[in-house]
Design a protein around this motif. Structure first.
Motif, PDB file in Angstrom:
ATOM      1  N   ARG A 263     -28.578  -6.686 -56.044  1.00 62.50           N
ATOM      2  CA  ARG A 263     -28.380  -8.129 -55.918  1.00 62.50           C
ATOM      3  C   ARG A 263     -27.940  -8.480 -54.492  1.00 62.50           C
ATOM      4  N   ASN A 264     -27.158  -7.604 -53.861  1.00 61.17           N
ATOM      5  CA  ASN A 264     -26.736  -7.872 -52.494  1.00 61.17           C
ATOM      6  C   ASN A 264     -27.930  -7.904 -51.548  1.00 61.17           C
ATOM      7  N   ALA A 265     -28.903  -7.015 -51.801  1.00 60.02           N
ATOM      8  CA  ALA A 265     -30.104  -7.013 -50.969  1.00 60.02           C
ATOM      9  C   ALA A 265     -30.872  -8.315 -51.140  1.00 60.02           C
ATOM     10  N   LEU A 266     -30.977  -8.785 -52.383  1.00 63.73           N
ATOM     11  CA  LEU A 266     -31.666 -10.044 -52.620  1.00 63.73           C
ATOM     12  C   LEU A 266     -30.920 -11.201 -51.982  1.00 63.73           C
ATOM     13  N   MET A 267     -29.603 -11.168 -52.065  1.00 63.07           N
ATOM     14  CA  MET A 267     -28.797 -12.258 -51.547  1.00 63.07           C
ATOM     15  C   MET A 267     -28.937 -12.380 -50.036  1.00 63.07           C
ATOM     16  N   ASN A 268     -29.005 -11.262 -49.345  1.00 57.66           N
ATOM     17  CA  ASN A 268     -29.024 -11.289 -47.884  1.00 57.66           C
ATOM     18  C   ASN A 268     -30.428 -11.136 -47.312  1.00 57.66           C
ATOM     19  N   ALA A 269     -31.441 -11.153 -48.178  1.00 51.37           N
ATOM     20  CA  ALA A 269     -32.809 -11.021 -47.672  1.00 51.37           C
ATOM     21  C   ALA A 269     -33.168 -12.174 -46.759  1.00 51.37           C
ATOM     22  N   ASN A 270     -32.750 -13.390 -47.130  1.00 53.11           N
ATOM     23  CA  ASN A 270     -33.100 -14.532 -46.273  1.00 53.11           C
ATOM     24  C   ASN A 270     -32.307 -14.514 -44.967  1.00 53.11           C
ATOM     25  N   VAL A 271     -31.143 -13.828 -44.960  1.00 52.67           N
ATOM     26  CA  VAL A 271     -30.396 -13.668 -43.714  1.00 52.67           C
ATOM     27  C   VAL A 271     -31.198 -12.796 -42.743  1.00 52.67           C
ATOM     28  N   VAL A 272     -31.764 -11.711 -43.275  1.00 54.08           N
ATOM     29  CA  VAL A 272     -32.615 -10.850 -42.444  1.00 54.08           C
ATOM     30  C   VAL A 272     -33.847 -11.610 -41.977  1.00 54.08           C
ATOM     31  N   GLN A 273     -34.419 -12.392 -42.893  1.00 54.83           N
ATOM     32  CA  GLN A 273     -35.595 -13.189 -42.529  1.00 54.83           C
ATOM     33  C   GLN A 273     -35.256 -14.178 -41.415  1.00 54.83           C
ATOM     34  N   ASN A 274     -34.092 -14.816 -41.528  1.00 54.26           N
ATOM     35  CA  ASN A 274     -33.668 -15.745 -40.475  1.00 54.26           C
ATOM     36  C   ASN A 274     -33.499 -15.020 -39.141  1.00 54.26           C
ATOM     37  N   GLY A 275     -32.948 -13.784 -39.196  1.00 55.21           N
ATOM     38  CA  GLY A 275     -32.770 -13.021 -37.972  1.00 55.21           C
ATOM     39  C   GLY A 275     -34.096 -12.690 -37.302  1.00 55.21           C
ATOM     40  N   ILE A 276     -35.066 -12.268 -38.119  1.00 56.89           N
ATOM     41  CA  ILE A 276     -36.394 -11.957 -37.569  1.00 56.89           C
ATOM     42  C   ILE A 276     -37.040 -13.208 -37.002  1.00 56.89           C
ATOM     43  N   SER A 277     -36.942 -14.309 -37.741  1.00 54.89           N
ATOM     44  CA  SER A 277     -37.517 -15.575 -37.266  1.00 54.89           C
ATOM     45  C   SER A 277     -36.865 -16.018 -35.954  1.00 54.89           C
ATOM     46  N   THR A 278     -35.540 -15.881 -35.877  1.00 53.52           N
ATOM     47  CA  THR A 278     -34.832 -16.255 -34.654  1.00 53.52           C
ATOM     48  C   THR A 278     -35.254 -15.385 -33.477  1.00 53.52           C
ATOM     49  N   ALA A 279     -35.428 -14.086 -33.730  1.00 58.79           N
ATOM     50  CA  ALA A 279     -35.853 -13.183 -32.657  1.00 58.79           C
ATOM     51  C   ALA A 279     -37.236 -13.569 -32.137  1.00 58.79           C
ATOM     52  N   VAL A 280     -38.148 -13.837 -33.057  1.00 60.56           N
ATOM     53  CA  VAL A 280     -39.508 -14.220 -32.645  1.00 60.56           C
ATOM     54  C   VAL A 280     -39.483 -15.524 -31.853  1.00 60.56           C
ATOM     55  N   GLN A 281     -38.729 -16.507 -32.333  1.00 62.45           N
ATOM     56  CA  GLN A 281     -38.643 -17.788 -31.628  1.00 62.45           C
ATOM     57  C   GLN A 281     -38.026 -17.615 -30.240  1.00 62.45           C
ATOM     58  N   SER A 282     -36.995 -16.769 -30.148  1.00 63.00           N
ATOM     59  CA  SER A 282     -36.343 -16.545 -28.856  1.00 63.00           C
ATOM     60  C   SER A 282     -37.305 -15.909 -27.859  1.00 63.00           C
ATOM     61  N   VAL A 283     -38.089 -14.931 -28.319  1.00 63.47           N
ATOM     62  CA  VAL A 283     -39.055 -14.268 -27.439  1.00 63.47           C
ATOM     63  C   VAL A 283     -40.116 -15.270 -26.973  1.00 63.47           C
ATOM     64  N   ILE A 284     -40.569 -16.119 -27.878  1.00 60.88           N
ATOM     65  CA  ILE A 284     -41.571 -17.120 -27.505  1.00 60.88           C
ATOM     66  C   ILE A 284     -41.021 -18.073 -26.444  1.00 60.88           C
ATOM     67  N   ILE A 285     -39.770 -18.515 -26.630  1.00 59.20           N
ATOM     68  CA  ILE A 285     -39.160 -19.422 -25.659  1.00 59.20           C
ATOM     69  C   ILE A 285     -39.020 -18.744 -24.295  1.00 59.20           C
ATOM     70  N   VAL A 286     -38.613 -17.470 -24.309  1.00 64.73           N
ATOM     71  CA  VAL A 286     -38.473 -16.731 -23.050  1.00 64.73           C
ATOM     72  C   VAL A 286     -39.825 -16.607 -22.348  1.00 64.73           C
ATOM     73  N   LEU A 287     -40.867 -16.303 -23.108  1.00 66.43           N
ATOM     74  CA  LEU A 287     -42.203 -16.163 -22.522  1.00 66.43           C
ATOM     75  C   LEU A 287     -42.717 -17.502 -21.985  1.00 66.43           C
ATOM     76  N   LEU A 288     -42.456 -18.571 -22.720  1.00 70.36           N
ATOM     77  CA  LEU A 288     -42.866 -19.886 -22.235  1.00 70.36           C
ATOM     78  C   LEU A 288     -42.126 -20.241 -20.947  1.00 70.36           C
ATOM     79  N   GLY A 289     -40.829 -19.911 -20.899  1.00 75.51           N
ATOM     80  CA  GLY A 289     -40.061 -20.155 -19.680  1.00 75.51           C
ATOM     81  C   GLY A 289     -40.606 -19.363 -18.504  1.00 75.51           C
ATOM     82  N   ARG A 290     -40.973 -18.114 -18.779  1.00 77.03           N
ATOM     83  CA  ARG A 290     -41.542 -17.272 -17.721  1.00 77.03           C
ATOM     84  C   ARG A 290     -42.860 -17.851 -17.224  1.00 77.03           C
TER      85      ARG A 290
END
Length: 287
Positions: A130-157
């Motif tokens: 149940r803990n894995a299910l509960m925090n799955a969206n936290v991991v998903q948010n982390g991955i989404s944030t990482a992808v968005q951050s990389v895109i912003i950095v590349l656009l800035g570059r």
């Protein structure tokens, strides 16, 4: 009369919720194998509670129940392997949803469910932690944030921005963003278990995130801030991520500042995930 063993059996099920609300009071139930059974009753009769108990999503205060010969209390994992649950959504179903649900079949014995059915089982009644299910969206948010951050950095570059801190500075910037996203994602989970209303969760998150953003150095340089705002920024996780990332991206980073702000953000993220897990356990005890 059918000679098959019952597919579902329940004896003297009792379930009481906080506030002395009795959902089930000594319920007995037998459902023969190979039959279609409808559980009907007015609001508050205990239909949802009965289904939750039979699908191992809730525990009765007393009584026994079995599904396909497996006791729901002693062998919940076995029960989850032989059932499938399609919960009724609050919103109207999408076109064709009933057809897709009807097309999902239980796999042959010894084979794993695939596709939507397997996903549905994982969400509704599953041996996964149940803990894995509960925090799955936290991991998903982390991955989404990482992808968005990389895109912003590349656009800035691409737009001509320069990053004197190099790859190390960029990595610290992305990690800080992930930790900040983890904090708010885990807190959203905790709030969800407490208030259990989407509108309230959105309202509380907006109430917290917007002021914290404005009370950080992301909108105003510290030298231009009034003293009271600087004091708030010192304890603001949004500002911690901003300060750590900005310092790491400079040609001569202040590593003490990066480590202190980044460390504080890491500790807060761990605490938020712990709180999320604790509130979920409290929620399990209340259903």
């Amino acid at each position: 009369m059918s000679t098959r063993a019952p597919a579902v059996t329940a004896r003297q099920l009792i379930k009481t919720y906080p506030g002395d609300v009795t959902a089930l009071r000594g319920m007995d139930l037998d459902v023969d194998a190979g039959t279609v059974f409808g559980l009907l009753g007015p609001n508050g009769a205990g239909k949802s509670t009965t289904v939750k108990i039979l699908t191992t999503l809730a525990r009765p205060d007393s009584g026994t129940a079995s599904v396909a010969g497996h006791d729901v209390l002693r062998h919940p994992d076995r029960v989850r392997r032989v059932i499938g649950v399609v919960a009724r959504p609050r919103e109207p179903p999408a076109p064709g949803q009933a057809v897709r649900n009807a097309g999902r079949r239980r796999p042959a014995p010894g084979r794993r469910a695939a596709g939507p059915l397997r996903s549905r089982r994982r969400r509704e009644a599953t041996p996964v932690s149940r803990n894995a299910l509960m925090n799955a969206n936290v991991v998903q948010n982390g991955i989404s944030t990482a992808v968005q951050s990389v895109i912003i950095v590349l656009l800035g570059r691409a737009a001509g921005a320069d990053y004197p801190g190099g790859a190390t500075g960029l990595l610290i910037l992305v990690v800080g963003s992930i930790l900040l996203g983890t904090v708010f994602g885990a807190l959203s989970n905790a709030l969800g278990m407490l208030v259990r209303q989407r509108e309230s969760i959105i309202g509380i998150n907006t109430f917290l995130l917007l002021p914290l953003t404005f009370l950080s150095s992301s909108f105003m340089a510290p030298s231009h801030m009034p003293s009271w705002m600087r004091h708030i920024a010192d304890f603001n996780p949004v500002d911690w991520a901003m300060v750590a990332g900005r310092s790491a991206l400079t040609a001569d980073p202040e590593w003490g500042l990066v480590l202190s702000r980044g460390g504080a953000l890491l500790v807060l993220a761990v605490a938020a995930v712990w709180l999320s897990t604790r509130t979920f356990r409290s929620y399990q005890k209340s259903v």
